[in-house]
Design a protein around this motif. Structure first.
Motif, PDB file in Angstrom:
ATOM      1  N   ASN A  78      77.528  54.978  67.347  1.00 44.25           N
ATOM      2  CA  ASN A  78      77.987  55.065  68.731  1.00 44.25           C
ATOM      3  C   ASN A  78      77.329  56.270  69.386  1.00 44.25           C
ATOM      4  O   ASN A  78      77.660  57.404  69.062  1.00 44.25           O
TER       5      ASN A  78
ATOM      6  N   ASP B 242      86.207  54.185  69.660  1.00 46.28           N
ATOM      7  CA  ASP B 242      85.188  54.307  68.618  1.00 46.28           C
ATOM      8  C   ASP B 242      84.675  55.738  68.581  1.00 46.28           C
ATOM      9  O   ASP B 242      84.375  56.317  69.620  1.00 46.28           O
TER      10      ASP B 242
ATOM     11  N   LYS C 189      77.855  51.518  71.560  1.00 45.30           N
ATOM     12  CA  LYS C 189      77.957  51.117  70.157  1.00 45.30           C
ATOM     13  C   LYS C 189      76.818  50.179  69.774  1.00 45.30           C
ATOM     14  O   LYS C 189      76.549  49.204  70.460  1.00 45.30           O
TER      15      LYS C 189
END
Length: 91
Positions: free
Chosen positions: A43, A29, A72
């Motif tokens: 994030n 991510d 996240k």
């Protein structure tokens, strides 16, 4: 003859690029704001455990600030959340 050699070279390079793209592992991510097909996330990438304040930009509603922990955080539907960013302070 030259055209055939260039075509062969292009085919080799294209094939190499395709193999390289397939051999690469999926990316983690990204840091900051990002969206998937249906959801919006922020994030917070840190190694010090800090919590930070972000501003969340909302479509057809007031924007708001939110304190987020490392990692996240789900912000809501991607159709409603337009963006989010760090405002420069911890919480």
């Amino acid at each position: 003859m030259v055209t055939g050699a260039l075509g062969s070279a292009a085919l080799v390079l294209t094939s190499f690029g395709a193999l390289t793209a397939q051999a690469t592992p999926a990316a983690a991510d990204p840091c900051g704001f990002y969206e998937t097909g249906s959801d919006a996330y922020y994030n917070h990438c840190t190694s010090d455990g800090s919590r930070v304040v972000i501003k969340v930009e909302v479509a057809l509603a007031p924007d708001y600030e939110r304190c987020v922990a490392p990692g996240k955080t789900w912000l809501g539907s991607a159709s409603k959340i337009q963006g989010a960013y760090y405002v420069g302070r911890t919480c």
